[in-house]
Design a protein around this motif. Structure first.
Motif, PDB file in Angstrom:
ATOM      1  N   ASP A 311      45.093  39.221  27.593  1.00  0.00           N
ATOM      2  CA  ASP A 311      45.534  40.157  28.632  1.00  0.00           C
ATOM      3  C   ASP A 311      45.780  41.497  27.939  1.00  0.00           C
ATOM      4  O   ASP A 311      46.899  41.808  27.520  1.00  0.00           O
ATOM      5  CB  ASP A 311      46.808  39.658  29.305  1.00  0.00           C
ATOM      6  CG  ASP A 311      47.271  40.568  30.433  1.00  0.00           C
ATOM      7  OD1 ASP A 311      46.660  41.627  30.639  1.00  0.00           O
ATOM      8  OD2 ASP A 311      48.262  40.213  31.105  1.00  0.00           O
ATOM      9  N   ILE A 312      44.728  42.291  27.824  1.00  0.00           N
ATOM     10  CA  ILE A 312      44.812  43.527  27.043  1.00  0.00           C
ATOM     11  C   ILE A 312      45.771  44.545  27.678  1.00  0.00           C
ATOM     12  O   ILE A 312      46.694  45.030  27.009  1.00  0.00           O
ATOM     13  CB  ILE A 312      43.404  44.126  26.827  1.00  0.00           C
ATOM     14  CG1 ILE A 312      42.530  43.133  26.041  1.00  0.00           C
ATOM     15  CG2 ILE A 312      43.500  45.451  26.078  1.00  0.00           C
ATOM     16  CD1 ILE A 312      41.058  43.511  25.981  1.00  0.00           C
ATOM     17  N   PRO A 313      45.616  44.897  28.979  1.00  0.00           N
ATOM     18  CA  PRO A 313      46.555  45.869  29.564  1.00  0.00           C
ATOM     19  C   PRO A 313      47.996  45.361  29.545  1.00  0.00           C
ATOM     20  O   PRO A 313      48.920  46.136  29.294  1.00  0.00           O
ATOM     21  CB  PRO A 313      46.040  46.035  31.002  1.00  0.00           C
ATOM     22  CG  PRO A 313      44.618  45.599  30.958  1.00  0.00           C
ATOM     23  CD  PRO A 313      44.568  44.508  29.935  1.00  0.00           C
ATOM     24  N   THR A 343      46.337  28.482  29.882  1.00  0.00           N
ATOM     25  CA  THR A 343      45.466  29.064  28.875  1.00  0.00           C
ATOM     26  C   THR A 343      46.108  30.358  28.405  1.00  0.00           C
ATOM     27  O   THR A 343      46.256  31.303  29.173  1.00  0.00           O
ATOM     28  CB  THR A 343      44.067  29.354  29.451  1.00  0.00           C
ATOM     29  OG1 THR A 343      43.509  28.143  29.960  1.00  0.00           O
ATOM     30  CG2 THR A 343      43.156  29.914  28.372  1.00  0.00           C
ATOM     31  N   SER A 344      46.508  30.400  27.148  1.00  0.00           N
ATOM     32  CA  SER A 344      47.229  31.546  26.615  1.00  0.00           C
ATOM     33  C   SER A 344      46.415  32.830  26.747  1.00  0.00           C
ATOM     34  O   SER A 344      45.197  32.848  26.574  1.00  0.00           O
ATOM     35  CB  SER A 344      47.553  31.320  25.136  1.00  0.00           C
ATOM     36  OG  SER A 344      47.997  32.511  24.522  1.00  0.00           O
ATOM     37  N   THR A 345      47.132  33.942  27.043  1.00  0.00           N
ATOM     38  CA  THR A 345      46.493  35.255  27.098  1.00  0.00           C
ATOM     39  C   THR A 345      47.030  36.154  25.984  1.00  0.00           C
ATOM     40  O   THR A 345      47.049  37.373  26.094  1.00  0.00           O
ATOM     41  CB  THR A 345      46.716  35.925  28.469  1.00  0.00           C
ATOM     42  OG1 THR A 345      48.127  36.050  28.702  1.00  0.00           O
ATOM     43  CG2 THR A 345      46.092  35.110  29.587  1.00  0.00           C
ATOM     44  N   ALA A 346      47.475  35.542  24.893  1.00  0.00           N
ATOM     45  CA  ALA A 346      48.123  36.261  23.798  1.00  0.00           C
ATOM     46  C   ALA A 346      47.140  37.120  23.009  1.00  0.00           C
ATOM     47  O   ALA A 346      45.940  36.847  22.939  1.00  0.00           O
ATOM     48  CB  ALA A 346      48.802  35.266  22.860  1.00  0.00           C
ATOM     49  N   LEU A 370      45.678  45.960  19.192  1.00  0.00           N
ATOM     50  CA  LEU A 370      46.085  44.580  19.471  1.00  0.00           C
ATOM     51  C   LEU A 370      46.714  43.941  18.241  1.00  0.00           C
ATOM     52  O   LEU A 370      47.661  43.144  18.352  1.00  0.00           O
ATOM     53  CB  LEU A 370      44.892  43.747  19.950  1.00  0.00           C
ATOM     54  CG  LEU A 370      44.476  43.920  21.405  1.00  0.00           C
ATOM     55  CD1 LEU A 370      43.209  43.112  21.692  1.00  0.00           C
ATOM     56  CD2 LEU A 370      45.597  43.494  22.353  1.00  0.00           C
ATOM     57  N   LYS A 371      46.200  44.275  17.068  1.00  0.00           N
ATOM     58  CA  LYS A 371      46.812  43.761  15.837  1.00  0.00           C
ATOM     59  C   LYS A 371      48.247  44.282  15.699  1.00  0.00           C
ATOM     60  O   LYS A 371      49.165  43.533  15.357  1.00  0.00           O
ATOM     61  CB  LYS A 371      45.993  44.201  14.616  1.00  0.00           C
ATOM     62  CG  LYS A 371      44.698  43.461  14.413  1.00  0.00           C
ATOM     63  CD  LYS A 371      44.007  43.962  13.142  1.00  0.00           C
ATOM     64  CE  LYS A 371      42.693  43.255  12.905  1.00  0.00           C
ATOM     65  NZ  LYS A 371      42.006  43.761  11.681  1.00  0.00           N
ATOM     66  N   ASN A 372      48.433  45.573  15.994  1.00  0.00           N
ATOM     67  CA  ASN A 372      49.776  46.154  15.920  1.00  0.00           C
ATOM     68  C   ASN A 372      50.709  45.504  16.941  1.00  0.00           C
ATOM     69  O   ASN A 372      51.863  45.194  16.635  1.00  0.00           O
ATOM     70  CB  ASN A 372      49.710  47.664  16.166  1.00  0.00           C
ATOM     71  CG  ASN A 372      48.970  48.404  15.067  1.00  0.00           C
ATOM     72  OD1 ASN A 372      48.943  47.954  13.932  1.00  0.00           O
ATOM     73  ND2 ASN A 372      48.374  49.542  15.400  1.00  0.00           N
ATOM     74  N   ALA A 373      50.201  45.314  18.157  1.00  0.00           N
ATOM     75  CA  ALA A 373      51.011  44.687  19.205  1.00  0.00           C
ATOM     76  C   ALA A 373      51.373  43.257  18.830  1.00  0.00           C
ATOM     77  O   ALA A 373      52.507  42.810  19.044  1.00  0.00           O
ATOM     78  CB  ALA A 373      50.252  44.713  20.531  1.00  0.00           C
ATOM     79  N   ARG A 374      50.412  42.560  18.259  1.00  0.00           N
ATOM     80  CA  ARG A 374      50.662  41.176  17.858  1.00  0.00           C
ATOM     81  C   ARG A 374      51.786  41.100  16.832  1.00  0.00           C
ATOM     82  O   ARG A 374      52.655  40.225  16.911  1.00  0.00           O
ATOM     83  CB  ARG A 374      49.384  40.565  17.299  1.00  0.00           C
ATOM     84  CG  ARG A 374      49.544  39.131  16.831  1.00  0.00           C
ATOM     85  CD  ARG A 374      48.243  38.608  16.235  1.00  0.00           C
ATOM     86  NE  ARG A 374      48.407  37.260  15.709  1.00  0.00           N
ATOM     87  CZ  ARG A 374      47.450  36.591  15.067  1.00  0.00           C
ATOM     88  NH1 ARG A 374      46.263  37.146  14.882  1.00  0.00           N
ATOM     89  NH2 ARG A 374      47.692  35.369  14.613  1.00  0.00           N
ATOM     90  N   ARG A 375      51.790  42.019  15.869  1.00  0.00           N
ATOM     91  CA  ARG A 375      52.839  42.013  14.853  1.00  0.00           C
ATOM     92  C   ARG A 375      54.222  42.234  15.466  1.00  0.00           C
ATOM     93  O   ARG A 375      55.209  41.652  15.020  1.00  0.00           O
ATOM     94  CB  ARG A 375      52.555  43.094  13.801  1.00  0.00           C
ATOM     95  CG  ARG A 375      51.509  42.687  12.783  1.00  0.00           C
ATOM     96  CD  ARG A 375      51.504  43.639  11.593  1.00  0.00           C
ATOM     97  NE  ARG A 375      50.975  44.946  11.942  1.00  0.00           N
ATOM     98  CZ  ARG A 375      49.689  45.280  11.839  1.00  0.00           C
ATOM     99  NH1 ARG A 375      48.799  44.387  11.400  1.00  0.00           N
ATOM    100  NH2 ARG A 375      49.275  46.482  12.168  1.00  0.00           N
ATOM    101  N   GLN A 376      54.299  43.057  16.510  1.00  0.00           N
ATOM    102  CA  GLN A 376      55.577  43.364  17.138  1.00  0.00           C
ATOM    103  C   GLN A 376      56.029  42.318  18.155  1.00  0.00           C
ATOM    104  O   GLN A 376      57.222  42.093  18.332  1.00  0.00           O
ATOM    105  CB  GLN A 376      55.495  44.728  17.832  1.00  0.00           C
ATOM    106  CG  GLN A 376      55.392  45.898  16.882  1.00  0.00           C
ATOM    107  CD  GLN A 376      56.644  46.097  16.066  1.00  0.00           C
ATOM    108  OE1 GLN A 376      57.756  45.856  16.534  1.00  0.00           O
ATOM    109  NE2 GLN A 376      56.482  46.520  14.824  1.00  0.00           N
TER     110      GLN A 376
END
Length: 395
Positions: A311-313, A343-346, A370-376
């Motif tokens: 879920d990008i947005p 189904t995960s949208t991570a 997305l990498k930055n968001a994932r880290r946070q």
């Protein structure tokens, strides 16, 4: 006290445009402060509020509401909305078990508006259908124990619109406010449901109070210097009631002052009240709140669908919220909108194929962000939460 205005539900019944959200009753000693809640509910009732929203999993809420309505003899003068905890349902018999418990708590023999609580995706609805939920709902509606059936939802507009089409719902409930105009179900979801004839109940109109208490200085100045003097809450509610597709807006009122202020606003607000200048001022407020945003995502959705179901947005909305509203609010929203689905949208699903970047009008480096968001957003606590969800997942 003035009386609130009304709009119609699917069958022509009058619903107060202001609904009472019972999740945030004041508590003392770990229990609902029943006497305080009673004063506030009765004040709302006198102001014409006739829609009271609770849920099985709100601690003490159903029982408190039931007691207050019974001892004041007003049950038949109001509509109760409560929710089936479908995530706890293991068998067809479980539906009946939880429903019976809710009726006992609420001290009633029927529920006016019954929701599937946080229906997250179509797969979840398919699982419930396999357990006989459609037949069960139809039987309850036929007997009058459930008057109308709906669902509440957190997530993106695509999935919301699909869920709207999955059943002949009587109403729905979404998170929507001037900050979520293009995230969550958003304006697109609101208008889609309304076009299908569904009344739309709004939750989180103030984003848990953050559109009142956590405004940056520039946003406060915009409100304070505008020629028409209104409180931030007043502006947020009027923005919603300005839209004809909005049927009822829930507010978790836990003071008499809050009840009185909201009833006053709901007695004055009407569709088309806000003009171009007011809308432009509110857009400036949004820009002020988003001044610390990390990603310039507008929520347009051109990057979707993602082949890996990210879920990008939604991820970018939570990532930006991390810096505008705080870490906890962002983590909670991201978890609800990504981890609770079958189904995960991570963001962790991203394989960096780059398809999304080919369609982004803002030319965002989506893979990098997305990498930055994932880290946070998807650190150790998120992963622990995912594991807990998987342990309790029933399908």
């Amino acid at each position: 006290m003035r009386k609130v205005n009304y709009r119609k539900d699917k069958y022509g019944n009058d619903l107060s445009i202001l609904g009472y959200g019972c999740m945030r009753f004041s508590r003392t000693g770990g229990k609902v402060d029943i006497d305080k809640a009673e004063q506030e509910i009765l004040a709302a009732f006198r102001g014409g509020v006739n829609y009271y929203d609770t849920a099985y999993v709100y601690p003490g809420s159903e029982a408190a509401l039931g007691e207050i309505l019974e001892r004041n003899h007003i049950r038949d003068q109001v509509a109760i909305a409560t929710k089936l905890p479908h995530y706890l349902i293991k068998t067809a018999d479980s539906m009946e078990k939880y429903f019976r418990e809710q009726l006992r708590r609420l001290r009633t023999d029927y529920v006016d508006y019954y929701l599937m609580h946080m229906l997250t995706d179509v797969e979840t609805w398919e699982r419930l259908k396999s357990l006989g939920i459609v037949e069960w709902l139809e039987q309850k509606k036929k007997s009058g124990e459930i008057r109308q059936a709906g669902f509440s939802y957190h997530g993106n507009s695509d999935t919301f619109c699909r869920l709207v089409d999955e059943y002949s719902w009587d109403f729905c409930q979404i998170q929507y406010n001037y900050m979520d105009e293009n995230t969550q179900a958003g304006r697109r979801g609101l208008q889609y449901a309304a076009a299908k004839g569904l009344p739309v109940i709004i939750m989180e109109p103030l984003r848990g109070g953050k559109l009142v208490n956590n405004l940056p200085g520039e946003a406060k100045t915009l409100f304070e210097t505008y020629p028409v003097k209104r409180t931030p809450a007043d502006w947020a509610f009027r923005w919603l009631w300005n839209q004809e597709e909005v049927t009822c807006v829930l507010s978790g009122m836990n003071s008499l002052e809050m009840v009185e202020e909201n009833v006053k606003t709901a007695s004055e607000a009407f569709v088309g009240e806000l003009g171009t200048e007011e809308e432009e001022m509110l857009q400036k407020v949004v820009q002020a709140i988003n001044a610390k945003m990390k990603v310039g995502c507008t929520g347009c959705g051109y990057c979707m669908p993602c082949p890996r179901n990210v879920d990008i947005p939604g991820t970018f909305a939570s990532y930006n919220r991390r810096y505008s509203e705080g870490k906890f609010a962002a983590l909670m929203e991201h978890f609800m909108c990504t981890a609770l689905r079958r189904t995960s949208t991570a963001a962790a699903n991203c394989v960096e194929c780059g398809k999304c970047e080919q369609h982004c009008p803002q030319h965002i480096e989506i893979r990098k962000e997305l990498k930055n968001a994932r880290r946070q957003l998807e650190g150790p606590m998120y992963k622990i939460g995912r594991k807990i969800v998987s342990l309790f997942r029933l399908y």
